[in-house]
Design an enzyme around this catalytic site. Structure first.
Site, PDB file in Angstrom:
ATOM      1  N   GLU A 116     -17.004  29.531 -36.199  1.00 39.57           N
ATOM      2  CA  GLU A 116     -16.150  30.469 -35.450  1.00 39.57           C
ATOM      3  C   GLU A 116     -14.933  30.896 -36.265  1.00 39.57           C
ATOM      4  OE1 GLU A 116     -17.545  31.616 -33.039  1.00 39.57           O
ATOM      5  OE2 GLU A 116     -18.658  30.089 -31.933  1.00 39.57           O
ATOM      6  N   HIS A 139     -10.433  26.316 -29.774  1.00 42.97           N
ATOM      7  CA  HIS A 139     -11.595  26.668 -28.960  1.00 42.97           C
ATOM      8  C   HIS A 139     -12.261  25.385 -28.484  1.00 42.97           C
ATOM      9  CE1 HIS A 139     -15.459  28.164 -27.690  1.00 42.97           C
ATOM     10  NE2 HIS A 139     -16.085  27.553 -28.673  1.00 42.97           N
ATOM     11  N   HIS A 141     -14.934  23.637 -24.905  1.00 40.62           N
ATOM     12  CA  HIS A 141     -15.897  23.897 -23.832  1.00 40.62           C
ATOM     13  C   HIS A 141     -15.554  23.077 -22.581  1.00 40.62           C
ATOM     14  CE1 HIS A 141     -18.976  24.402 -27.416  1.00 40.62           C
ATOM     15  NE2 HIS A 141     -18.146  25.413 -27.345  1.00 40.62           N
ATOM     16  N   GLU A 169       2.183  25.546 -10.896  1.00 36.04           N
ATOM     17  CA  GLU A 169       2.813  25.844 -12.181  1.00 36.04           C
ATOM     18  C   GLU A 169       1.985  26.730 -13.118  1.00 36.04           C
ATOM     19  OE1 GLU A 169       4.642  22.303 -13.726  1.00 36.04           O
ATOM     20  OE2 GLU A 169       5.874  22.166 -11.917  1.00 36.04           O
TER      21      GLU A 169
HETATM   22  P1  13P Z   1     -18.790  24.730 -35.116  1.00 27.17           P
HETATM   23  O1  13P Z   1     -19.405  23.350 -35.197  1.00 27.17           O
HETATM   24  O2  13P Z   1     -19.341  25.657 -36.160  1.00 27.17           O
HETATM   25  O3  13P Z   1     -17.284  24.657 -35.130  1.00 27.17           O
HETATM   26  O4  13P Z   1     -19.230  25.383 -33.734  1.00 27.17           O
HETATM   27  C1  13P Z   1     -18.929  24.766 -32.518  1.00 27.17           C
HETATM   28  C2  13P Z   1     -18.746  25.730 -31.414  1.00 27.17           C
HETATM   29  O5  13P Z   1     -18.131  25.411 -30.422  1.00 27.17           O
HETATM   30  C3  13P Z   1     -19.324  27.093 -31.549  1.00 27.17           C
HETATM   31  O6  13P Z   1     -18.793  27.958 -30.584  1.00 27.17           O
HETATM   32 ZN    ZN Z   2     -18.086  26.902 -28.781  1.00 25.61          ZN
END
Ligand code: 13P
Ligand code: ZN
Length: 270
Positions: A116, A139, A141, A169
């Site tokens: 990314e 980033h 999840h 908040e």
């Molecule tokens: P990478 O292992 O390349 O960082 O990818 C993980 C990820 O969350 C892709 O969106």
């Molecule tokens: Zn990801």
């Protein structure tokens, strides 16, 4: 030269990704983080003329020419970063208008920065244009934000308002709201460009059915931003299927704006 494993930026990065893993936001190799470093602080720990190898980026980012970043490696597990930082992290300097990254430290198993990287670098450029103090793009999840993108409209105003209503908040922590991208193929320049465009108006960008991006001036602030949005999404997922008896009204949010001296995104409140 000082020991780079004792550099405050390295310690903070390791602690942050370890904490992200502990929060369940980064299963397997999920998630990636990039931190903008000063040349002066890098020079205390590395000979910046010593390039290990050059990695083409596949995009151009002239605004980032000469800038240094500490970045998580592709395919690397956040849970392992604390044990082998030099394998799982790398420090690069962007050159040739951003088309090449010079590796100065890390990725010691022959690896490279996150897939990314386009979204990270383009987002850094976008955020620096809005706020020169921005140093972090993150980033991950988180389960509840991700879950929410399956059951909630992806309209940015509605998505933001729902999150603001979930914890008092929220509007204080992210008055600029949350921007939302539809599902797009990850790891591409296209999603990088789209993310960066969204980063111009908010520090949080949801990738529908995938995860979230956050940006901020340091790792703590950016972590806290995602943590707050994820908490709000968790509450939404707990109550969405139940009749709502009480809520945080727009009038209450205006009181919060005044009390905390923030301004919710234009046009998002009645
Ligand atoms: P990478 O292992 O390349 O960082 O990818 C993980 C990820 O969350 C892709 O969106
Ligand atoms: Zn990801």
């Amino acid at each position: 030269m000082k020991n780079i494993l004792e550099a405050p930026f390295m310690i903070e990065m390791i602690r942050t990704v370890t904490n992200m893993y502990a929060h369940g936001w980064d299963e397997r190799n999920g998630g990636n983080v990039s931190l903008l470093l000063d040349e002066a602080e890098v020079s205390e720990y590395l000979d910046t003329d010593k390039v290990i190898r050059t990695i083409p980026t596949g995009f151009s980012a002239p605004d980032l020419e000469g800038k240094y970043f500490l970045v998580t490696g592709t395919g690397k597990y956040f849970k392992n970063v604390q044990y082998e930082p030099e394998v799982n992290l790398g420090i690069v300097r962007l050159e040739d208008g951003g088309e090449n990254a010079r590796l100065l430290w890390g990725y010691s198993d022959g690896g490279q920065f996150t897939s990314e990287f386009p979204a990270h670098m383009m987002s850094h450029a976008a955020r620096l244009g809005v706020d020169p103090a921005n140093r972090v793009v993150m980033h991950c999840h988180p389960a509840n934000l991700l879950a929410m993108t399956y059951v909630h409209t992806l309209d940015e105003k509605e998505f933001t308002r729902t999150l603001w209503q979930m914890c008092t908040e929220c509007i204080v922590v992210f008055p600029d709201g949350v921007n939302v991208l539809p599902w797009m193929l990850c790891g591409t320049n296209e999603i990088g460009l789209a993310t960066a465009e969204k980063m111009k108006t908010a520090r949080l960008v949801v990738w529908s059915l995938h995860g979230i991006y956050g940006a901020g001036k340091d790792l703590d602030e950016t972590f806290g931003l995602i943590e707050t949005a994820e908490k709000a999404a968790e509450i939404y997922m707990k109550i969405a299927h139940l009749p709502r008896v009480n809520t945080i009204t727009d009038e209450m949010m205006h009181q919060l704006e005044e009390r905390f001296n923030v301004k919710g995104r234009d046009g998002y409140l009645e």
